[in-house]
Write an enzyme that holds these catalytic residues in place. Sequence first.
Site, short mmCIF file in Angstrom:
data_model
loop_
_atom_site.label_atom_id
_atom_site.label_comp_id
_atom_site.label_asym_id
_atom_site.label_seq_id
_atom_site.Cartn_x
_atom_site.Cartn_y
_atom_site.Cartn_z
N ASP A 190 -1.10 -6.00 -23.54
CA ASP A 190 -1.68 -4.67 -23.71
C ASP A 190 -2.15 -4.05 -22.41
O ASP A 190 -2.71 -2.95 -22.42
CB ASP A 190 -2.93 -4.78 -24.61
CG ASP A 190 -2.54 -4.76 -26.06
OD1 ASP A 190 -1.36 -4.54 -26.35
OD2 ASP A 190 -3.43 -4.96 -26.91
N HIS A 206 4.18 -11.69 5.44
CA HIS A 206 3.56 -10.94 4.35
C HIS A 206 2.88 -11.92 3.38
O HIS A 206 3.13 -11.92 2.18
CB HIS A 206 4.58 -10.07 3.61
CG HIS A 206 4.96 -8.84 4.38
ND1 HIS A 206 5.97 -7.99 4.02
CD2 HIS A 206 4.44 -8.31 5.52
CE1 HIS A 206 6.05 -6.99 4.89
NE2 HIS A 206 5.14 -7.16 5.81
N ASP A 243 -4.44 -8.22 7.68
CA ASP A 243 -3.64 -6.99 7.67
C ASP A 243 -3.96 -6.26 6.38
O ASP A 243 -3.49 -6.63 5.31
CB ASP A 243 -2.15 -7.38 7.75
CG ASP A 243 -1.22 -6.18 7.78
OD1 ASP A 243 -1.66 -5.05 7.49
OD2 ASP A 243 -0.02 -6.38 8.09
N ASP A 302 -2.83 1.20 7.94
CA ASP A 302 -2.18 -0.11 8.06
C ASP A 302 -2.68 -0.73 9.36
O ASP A 302 -2.20 -0.38 10.44
CB ASP A 302 -0.65 0.11 8.09
CG ASP A 302 0.11 -1.21 8.04
OD1 ASP A 302 -0.51 -2.27 7.91
OD2 ASP A 302 1.36 -1.16 8.14
N HIS A 319 9.71 -9.46 13.91
CA HIS A 319 9.76 -8.21 13.15
C HIS A 319 9.77 -6.99 14.07
O HIS A 319 9.54 -7.11 15.27
CB HIS A 319 8.56 -8.14 12.18
CG HIS A 319 7.21 -8.28 12.83
ND1 HIS A 319 6.65 -7.30 13.62
CD2 HIS A 319 6.31 -9.29 12.81
CE1 HIS A 319 5.46 -7.70 14.04
NE2 HIS A 319 5.23 -8.91 13.58
N HIS A 330 6.37 1.76 12.22
CA HIS A 330 6.85 2.51 11.05
C HIS A 330 5.90 3.67 10.80
O HIS A 330 4.74 3.65 11.22
CB HIS A 330 6.99 1.61 9.82
CG HIS A 330 5.74 0.88 9.44
ND1 HIS A 330 4.74 1.45 8.68
CD2 HIS A 330 5.31 -0.39 9.71
CE1 HIS A 330 3.76 0.56 8.49
NE2 HIS A 330 4.07 -0.56 9.12
N HIS A 385 5.02 2.08 4.35
CA HIS A 385 6.23 2.26 5.17
C HIS A 385 6.75 3.63 4.76
O HIS A 385 7.54 3.75 3.83
CB HIS A 385 7.26 1.16 4.89
CG HIS A 385 6.79 -0.20 5.34
ND1 HIS A 385 7.46 -1.35 5.06
CD2 HIS A 385 5.71 -0.59 6.08
CE1 HIS A 385 6.82 -2.39 5.59
NE2 HIS A 385 5.75 -1.94 6.21
N GLU A 399 2.75 -2.51 16.12
CA GLU A 399 2.26 -3.78 15.59
C GLU A 399 3.02 -4.99 16.10
O GLU A 399 3.65 -5.71 15.31
CB GLU A 399 2.29 -3.75 14.06
CG GLU A 399 3.61 -3.32 13.44
CD GLU A 399 3.59 -3.42 11.91
OE1 GLU A 399 3.32 -4.51 11.41
OE2 GLU A 399 3.83 -2.40 11.25
N TYR A 402 3.98 -15.43 16.39
CA TYR A 402 3.64 -16.39 15.33
C TYR A 402 4.28 -17.72 15.69
O TYR A 402 5.50 -17.78 15.84
CB TYR A 402 4.16 -15.90 13.97
CG TYR A 402 3.88 -14.42 13.75
CD1 TYR A 402 2.73 -14.01 13.10
CD2 TYR A 402 4.77 -13.44 14.23
CE1 TYR A 402 2.46 -12.66 12.92
CE2 TYR A 402 4.50 -12.10 14.07
CZ TYR A 402 3.35 -11.70 13.40
OH TYR A 402 3.09 -10.37 13.24
N ARG A 462 -1.21 -10.92 15.21
CA ARG A 462 -0.64 -9.57 15.11
C ARG A 462 -1.77 -8.60 15.41
O ARG A 462 -2.90 -8.81 14.95
CB ARG A 462 -0.06 -9.31 13.71
CG ARG A 462 0.45 -7.90 13.52
CD ARG A 462 1.50 -7.77 12.39
NE ARG A 462 1.00 -7.93 11.04
CZ ARG A 462 1.26 -8.97 10.26
NH1 ARG A 462 2.01 -9.97 10.70
NH2 ARG A 462 0.78 -9.03 9.02
N GLU A 498 -2.26 -4.59 14.99
CA GLU A 498 -1.58 -3.42 14.42
C GLU A 498 -2.53 -2.24 14.39
O GLU A 498 -3.62 -2.32 13.82
CB GLU A 498 -1.10 -3.73 13.00
CG GLU A 498 -0.47 -2.52 12.32
CD GLU A 498 0.20 -2.87 11.00
OE1 GLU A 498 -0.22 -3.84 10.36
OE2 GLU A 498 1.14 -2.14 10.63
N1 GLY Z 1 1.18 -4.32 6.20
C1 GLY Z 1 2.58 -4.31 6.22
C2 GLY Z 1 3.06 -3.92 7.55
O1 GLY Z 1 2.37 -4.09 8.51
O2 GLY Z 1 4.11 -3.37 7.70
MN MN Z 2 2.70 -2.12 9.41
MN MN Z 3 0.26 -4.11 8.34
#
Ligand code: GLY
Ligand code: MN
Ligand code: MN
Length: 496
Positions: free
Chosen positions: A68, A290, A308, A319, A400, A404, A411, A428, A432, A449, A451
């Site tokens: 539900d 992630h 993050d 972000d 990565h 973005h 994104h 960012e 790692y 990271r 960012e």
């Molecule tokens: N938080 C996802 C990214 O940094 O793209």
């Molecule tokens: Mn990001």
């Molecule tokens: Mn992020």
Amino acid sequence: MNMVLKSIAAVLLAGISFLSFGQKAAQLPDDFLSTEFHQERRDLLREKMPENSVAVFFANPVRNRANDVDYMYHQDPNFYYLTGHREPHAVLLIFKDEQVVTDYAFDELIFVRKHDALKELYDGARLGKEGAVDKLKFELAFEGPDFEDFNIDFSTFDKVLFYDFKEDVRDTKEEADLFDLIAAFKEKVNYGEDAMAINAEPKASNLDTKSLDELMKSLRGIKTKEEISLIRKAVDISTMGQREVMKAMKPGMSEQEIQGLHEFVFKKYQAEFEGYPSIVGAGHNGCVLHYIDNYKPAIEDGELILMDLGAEYHGYTADVTRTIPVNGKFTKEQKLIYDLVYEAQEAGRAACKPGATFKDVYAATAKVVNEGLVELGLYASTEEEDMINPETGRNRYYPHGCCHHIGLDVHDKGDYAELKENMVITIEPGIYIPEGSPCDEKWWGIPVRIEDDFLITKEGCELLSDLAPRKSEEIEALMKESSPLDNFILPSLEDE
Ligand code: GLY
Ligand code: MN
Ligand code: MN
């Protein structure tokens, strides 16, 4: 009376009847995007649309969590951008040219949920078609069932623009739910396996499922003043969360507890959602890009924790990532890697200006990381074959991309070639080093990271997320400050 006219009459008569009964609409903050913003966006889209075309947008589906219980509803960002409507089961039509039906002329139509006293008793007031006229400022608004009867001939348009369907919408059994609206549309445009096969030959069909996304990217990628001010707010809230956690952080806290502190700060500032599932990973967990389990019950003295998280404020999300030493002091190796990532971010920032490309910014960060890791002895040279992960074509420790757009989506939609004034993007970079990596063990379990969110200006870029310290020394200094949460000690639930 034909369907259009019947509905127009109903719209004109509406207003009064729903003022006198039913649930009172919830009190909303007054700093949402203005109706003028949404109207202007529809006009701009209309200008960009091809000759003799119509664009059709559907609201996001309601997603079931289990039995539900549904997930909190979140509107489709394109639909929200163009209407401000935050309810499900709705369709928007934008016409390139004015359509004339009998005495009525219109170039846009919205179909929204019908009122339903019982459902509104549980879920709160619905906007209704009179609300779509009164609050969203559509000249003509109809109810969902009207769309099914709506006698528009889509074959008269050179192009019918829409996003192709993902076939993941449930039939809720509610009258004129999204499932029914999509089915009605498909029937009207003769969509189906045959129709889409014909669509593969562009001349043979007027159905176009490709162009609309390009048009929306060109609009949404460049932010207006109103959007920038909501993004600033989302970023300020997110960075306040980072600051408070820096002060409150102690070994022994759990990843979920840290996540909860960030999200408490978001709610304290009236952010409705997280813009994406919060990532809080200590030690090796931070090397999972992630990581959203956030399960570790007690983070350890000596670990780094990567956080993050982005607050979503009135639709717009930040972000922001900070990586901090759990005990308040970076080890020698952690600091070397941290400062290298900081330097890479600064190089990206310096490259970030109108006319530069997303690739330029990435290249500036990658150069610093690649050369820095050689200097630290993690690779013998930047030519070393082993530096590149064959699956990503990138440095194995920096796997990565680095930038973005952010906005209504984390994104966000936008052009990913050249940077332009009033884009808002992340930079960012990260390094790692999971356990077992082919380097000295002293580096293992270090995830970093950093960012931040940047507004592209006329000459360069503005750092929006500067409330949360980025330099290693500044982080250590803030972590020495006391926190209001130092005394927030709850009783144990275990039997003593
Ligand atoms: N938080 C996802 C990214 O940094 O793209
Ligand atoms: Mn990001
Ligand atoms: Mn992020």
